[in-house]
Design a protein around this motif. Structure first.
Motif, PDB file in Angstrom:
ATOM      1  N   VAL A 176     -58.524-106.913  46.884  1.00  0.00           N
ATOM      2  CA  VAL A 176     -58.244-105.471  46.885  1.00  0.00           C
ATOM      3  C   VAL A 176     -59.234-104.771  45.950  1.00  0.00           C
ATOM      4  O   VAL A 176     -60.074-103.975  46.363  1.00  0.00           O
ATOM      5  CB  VAL A 176     -56.786-105.169  46.452  1.00  0.00           C
ATOM      6  CG1 VAL A 176     -56.593-103.661  46.220  1.00  0.00           C
ATOM      7  CG2 VAL A 176     -55.812-105.659  47.511  1.00  0.00           C
ATOM      8  N   ARG A 177     -59.151-105.105  44.647  1.00  0.00           N
ATOM      9  CA  ARG A 177     -59.931-104.422  43.626  1.00  0.00           C
ATOM     10  C   ARG A 177     -61.442-104.579  43.835  1.00  0.00           C
ATOM     11  O   ARG A 177     -62.195-103.598  43.782  1.00  0.00           O
ATOM     12  CB  ARG A 177     -59.590-104.955  42.216  1.00  0.00           C
ATOM     13  CG  ARG A 177     -58.352-104.335  41.626  1.00  0.00           C
ATOM     14  CD  ARG A 177     -57.604-105.335  40.806  1.00  0.00           C
ATOM     15  NE  ARG A 177     -57.038-106.323  41.695  1.00  0.00           N
ATOM     16  CZ  ARG A 177     -55.849-106.165  42.310  1.00  0.00           C
ATOM     17  NH1 ARG A 177     -55.129-105.116  42.069  1.00  0.00           N
ATOM     18  NH2 ARG A 177     -55.397-107.079  43.154  1.00  0.00           N
ATOM     19  N   THR A 178     -61.877-105.795  44.052  1.00  0.00           N
ATOM     20  CA  THR A 178     -63.319-106.039  44.123  1.00  0.00           C
ATOM     21  C   THR A 178     -63.920-105.325  45.333  1.00  0.00           C
ATOM     22  O   THR A 178     -64.970-104.683  45.247  1.00  0.00           O
ATOM     23  CB  THR A 178     -63.569-107.559  44.171  1.00  0.00           C
ATOM     24  OG1 THR A 178     -62.877-108.148  43.068  1.00  0.00           O
ATOM     25  CG2 THR A 178     -65.042-107.882  44.096  1.00  0.00           C
ATOM     26  N   GLU A 230     -66.841-113.269  42.608  1.00  0.00           N
ATOM     27  CA  GLU A 230     -65.934-114.369  42.228  1.00  0.00           C
ATOM     28  C   GLU A 230     -66.250-115.593  43.055  1.00  0.00           C
ATOM     29  O   GLU A 230     -66.091-115.621  44.269  1.00  0.00           O
ATOM     30  CB  GLU A 230     -64.438-114.044  42.346  1.00  0.00           C
ATOM     31  CG  GLU A 230     -63.603-115.190  41.724  1.00  0.00           C
ATOM     32  CD  GLU A 230     -62.108-114.931  41.583  1.00  0.00           C
ATOM     33  OE1 GLU A 230     -61.630-113.810  41.871  1.00  0.00           O
ATOM     34  OE2 GLU A 230     -61.403-115.881  41.172  1.00  0.00           O
ATOM     35  N   HIS A 250     -66.233-115.213  37.486  1.00  0.00           N
ATOM     36  CA  HIS A 250     -65.937-113.882  38.044  1.00  0.00           C
ATOM     37  C   HIS A 250     -66.543-112.879  37.045  1.00  0.00           C
ATOM     38  O   HIS A 250     -65.836-112.204  36.300  1.00  0.00           O
ATOM     39  CB  HIS A 250     -64.428-113.709  38.170  1.00  0.00           C
ATOM     40  CG  HIS A 250     -63.992-112.530  38.993  1.00  0.00           C
ATOM     41  ND1 HIS A 250     -64.871-111.594  39.509  1.00  0.00           N
ATOM     42  CD2 HIS A 250     -62.753-112.132  39.399  1.00  0.00           C
ATOM     43  CE1 HIS A 250     -64.185-110.689  40.180  1.00  0.00           C
ATOM     44  NE2 HIS A 250     -62.904-110.984  40.127  1.00  0.00           N
ATOM     45  N   GLN A 265     -65.327-109.261  36.671  1.00  0.00           N
ATOM     46  CA  GLN A 265     -64.052-109.119  35.954  1.00  0.00           C
ATOM     47  C   GLN A 265     -64.294-109.216  34.444  1.00  0.00           C
ATOM     48  O   GLN A 265     -63.741-108.440  33.663  1.00  0.00           O
ATOM     49  CB  GLN A 265     -63.070-110.217  36.396  1.00  0.00           C
ATOM     50  CG  GLN A 265     -61.688-110.072  35.782  1.00  0.00           C
ATOM     51  CD  GLN A 265     -60.943-108.858  36.328  1.00  0.00           C
ATOM     52  OE1 GLN A 265     -60.829-108.691  37.528  1.00  0.00           O
ATOM     53  NE2 GLN A 265     -60.464-107.988  35.448  1.00  0.00           N
ATOM     54  N   CYS A 317     -55.946-109.374  34.981  1.00  0.00           N
ATOM     55  CA  CYS A 317     -56.966-108.983  35.970  1.00  0.00           C
ATOM     56  C   CYS A 317     -56.368-108.406  37.246  1.00  0.00           C
ATOM     57  O   CYS A 317     -57.050-107.701  37.978  1.00  0.00           O
ATOM     58  CB  CYS A 317     -57.835-110.188  36.309  1.00  0.00           C
ATOM     59  SG  CYS A 317     -56.883-111.529  37.070  1.00  0.00           S
ATOM     60  N   LEU A 318     -55.089-108.690  37.527  1.00  0.00           N
ATOM     61  CA  LEU A 318     -54.392-108.327  38.771  1.00  0.00           C
ATOM     62  C   LEU A 318     -55.026-109.076  39.957  1.00  0.00           C
ATOM     63  O   LEU A 318     -56.226-109.282  39.936  1.00  0.00           O
ATOM     64  CB  LEU A 318     -54.403-106.821  39.014  1.00  0.00           C
ATOM     65  CG  LEU A 318     -53.852-105.945  37.873  1.00  0.00           C
ATOM     66  CD1 LEU A 318     -53.893-104.464  38.298  1.00  0.00           C
ATOM     67  CD2 LEU A 318     -52.442-106.338  37.449  1.00  0.00           C
ATOM     68  N   PRO A 319     -54.261-109.470  40.951  1.00  0.00           N
ATOM     69  CA  PRO A 319     -52.834-109.217  41.102  1.00  0.00           C
ATOM     70  C   PRO A 319     -51.990-110.044  40.128  1.00  0.00           C
ATOM     71  O   PRO A 319     -52.354-111.184  39.829  1.00  0.00           O
ATOM     72  CB  PRO A 319     -52.551-109.639  42.551  1.00  0.00           C
ATOM     73  CG  PRO A 319     -53.605-110.648  42.884  1.00  0.00           C
ATOM     74  CD  PRO A 319     -54.812-110.262  42.092  1.00  0.00           C
ATOM     75  N   ARG A 363     -63.421-101.970  36.400  1.00  0.00           N
ATOM     76  CA  ARG A 363     -64.233-102.807  37.278  1.00  0.00           C
ATOM     77  C   ARG A 363     -65.271-101.922  37.987  1.00  0.00           C
ATOM     78  O   ARG A 363     -66.437-102.298  38.109  1.00  0.00           O
ATOM     79  CB  ARG A 363     -63.337-103.481  38.328  1.00  0.00           C
ATOM     80  CG  ARG A 363     -62.416-104.564  37.803  1.00  0.00           C
ATOM     81  CD  ARG A 363     -63.195-105.813  37.509  1.00  0.00           C
ATOM     82  NE  ARG A 363     -64.011-106.207  38.646  1.00  0.00           N
ATOM     83  CZ  ARG A 363     -63.557-106.893  39.701  1.00  0.00           C
ATOM     84  NH1 ARG A 363     -62.320-107.316  39.725  1.00  0.00           N
ATOM     85  NH2 ARG A 363     -64.365-107.199  40.703  1.00  0.00           N
TER      86      ARG A 363
HETATM   87  N1   CP Z   1     -59.096-108.961  39.952  1.00  0.00           N
HETATM   88  C1   CP Z   1     -59.622-109.054  41.188  1.00  0.00           C
HETATM   89  O1   CP Z   1     -60.740-109.569  41.373  1.00  0.00           O
HETATM   90  O2   CP Z   1     -58.845-108.526  42.167  1.00  0.00           O
HETATM   91  P1   CP Z   1     -59.060-108.744  43.719  1.00  0.00           P
HETATM   92  O3   CP Z   1     -58.891-110.224  43.983  1.00  0.00           O
HETATM   93  O4   CP Z   1     -58.002-107.913  44.398  1.00  0.00           O
HETATM   94  O5   CP Z   1     -60.440-108.307  44.096  1.00  0.00           O
END
Ligand code: CP
Length: 347
Positions: free
Chosen positions: A57-59, A159, A164, A167, A307-309, A335
């Motif tokens: 999601v985030r990346t 990652e 990563h 992150q 870092c989530l999730p 990020r």
């Molecule tokens: N923290 C992180 O990399 O989140 P995603 O796996 O959602 O990209």
């Protein structure tokens, strides 16, 4: 704070520790100035191929937004939409793979100004840890390093099995943003229980980036959950270089004492890598490795990162995540600013 863009000495961004510490500190500085609104569209007309072999999601969104804000564009290629790639040399390709990295990496290099790769064998949507090979094979990061070898444009690690770095960079920006002066302040990266064995890439990069800030870095984990010794040695060396310190503890409560920053993260045990049924038997006894209000009492009002999730009430309790101590949303936002700084300095 400056928004001077300095070219990085490395062509690729595969691991923060490939860069001299002063370049990491410059990226942090640049990211914070971009966040304050000092944005120039320096990447107008430039494109980034983002190739995801795993969910994100985030990346995914932070790279797309980062390119857009700088005037460029990210082109998202999910693994489902691409051919099955081959990485082995001299292979007779009469099986399931359709295209060799020796073609796809230079072809993408003709279309795009950089290629970003997420390829980690342990990131899956499955409820259980997937069956994988041994750590020595995973550590070679064949997918990422093959793209880095055959691409003619910069390759960014979004990652891999081992690191990563985006992150790590985002976390370092967040710590700097919140604490200002970081020298000598205590940072604890603590292992947390999780029902699955997760990759070590994120804790490796979080630990390495904290070591670049001159902090007193403590990694806390149960006996047997050691990170890779070679990466621990690099962390200790980088901590020494920045005037900080680096140590490992096996008791979460004593590790948290006096901490200014607590970063919760789960990872799989290296010694059981790929043998998760065996690991799970041992992991189950550490369900009390959760960051909650009770064990944060001995800290110096620590800021809590993840870092989530995040698995609520498994890794970190609701009362921490929903409190002002939690900076996980800022951490996720940073990020994007970190990657903007990176892209502006690399492309
Ligand atoms: N923290 C992180 O990399 O989140 P995603 O796996 O959602 O990209």
């Amino acid at each position: 704070m400056t928004n001077t863009i300095q070219r990085l000495t490395q062509r690729n961004f595969l691991n923060t520790a490939d860069l001299p510490q002063e370049e990491i500190l410059s990226l942090i500085d640049l990211a914070l100035s971009l966040k304050q609104g000092q944005i120039n569209k320096t990447l107008t007309g430039k494109t980034l191929a983002t190739l995801f072999f795993n969910p994100s999601v985030r990346t995914r969104v932070s790279f797309a937004s980062a390119m857009f804000k700088l005037g460029g564009q990210a082109l998202d290629i999910s693994s489902e939409g691409a051919w099955a790639f081959e990485y082995r040399d001299g292979i007779v390709m009469d099986g399931s793979t359709i295209e060799h990295v020796k073609e796809v990496a230079p072809v993408l290099s003709r279309y795009c100004d950089a290629i970003a790769i997420r390829s980690s064998e342990l990131i899956t949507k499955s409820a259980e840890s997937v069956k994988v090979g041994d750590w020595n094979t995973a550590k070679q990061d064949i997918v990422l390093n093959s793209f880095a070898k055959y691409a003619t444009v910069p390759v960014i690690n979004m990652e891999s099995n081992v690191y990563h770095p985006c992150q790590g960079l985002g976390d370092a920006i967040t710590i700097k943003e919140k604490l200002g002066y970081t020298q000598g302040k205590k940072y604890v990266l603590t292992w947390a229980y999780h029902p699955k064995a997760l990759p070590m890439a994120t804790p490796n990069s979080q630990m390495l980036a904290a070591c670049d800030l001159g902090m007193d870095v403590v990694v806390a984990h149960p006996q047997g959950w050691d990170l890779d010794p070679e990466i621990l040695a690099t962390a200790a060396q980088r901590a020494g270089q920045s005037g900080g310190s680096f140590s490992i503890e096996h008791n979460m409560d004593s590790a948290l004492n006096g901490a200014r920053v607590v970063c919760a993260k789960s990872w799989g045990a290296l010694k059981y890598y790929g043998d998760w049924a065996e690991e799970k038997r041992f992991r189950a006894q550490y369900k009390d490795w959760i960051v909650n209000q009770e064990n944060l009492r001995s800290t110096q009002d620590a800021l809590v990162m993840h870092c989530l999730p995040v698995r609520r009430n498994v890794e970190v309790s609701d009362d921490v995540l929903d409190s002002p101590s939690s900076i996980v949303i800022d951490e996720a936002e940073n990020r994007m600013w970190g990657q903007m700084a990176l892209l502006a300095s690399l492309l």
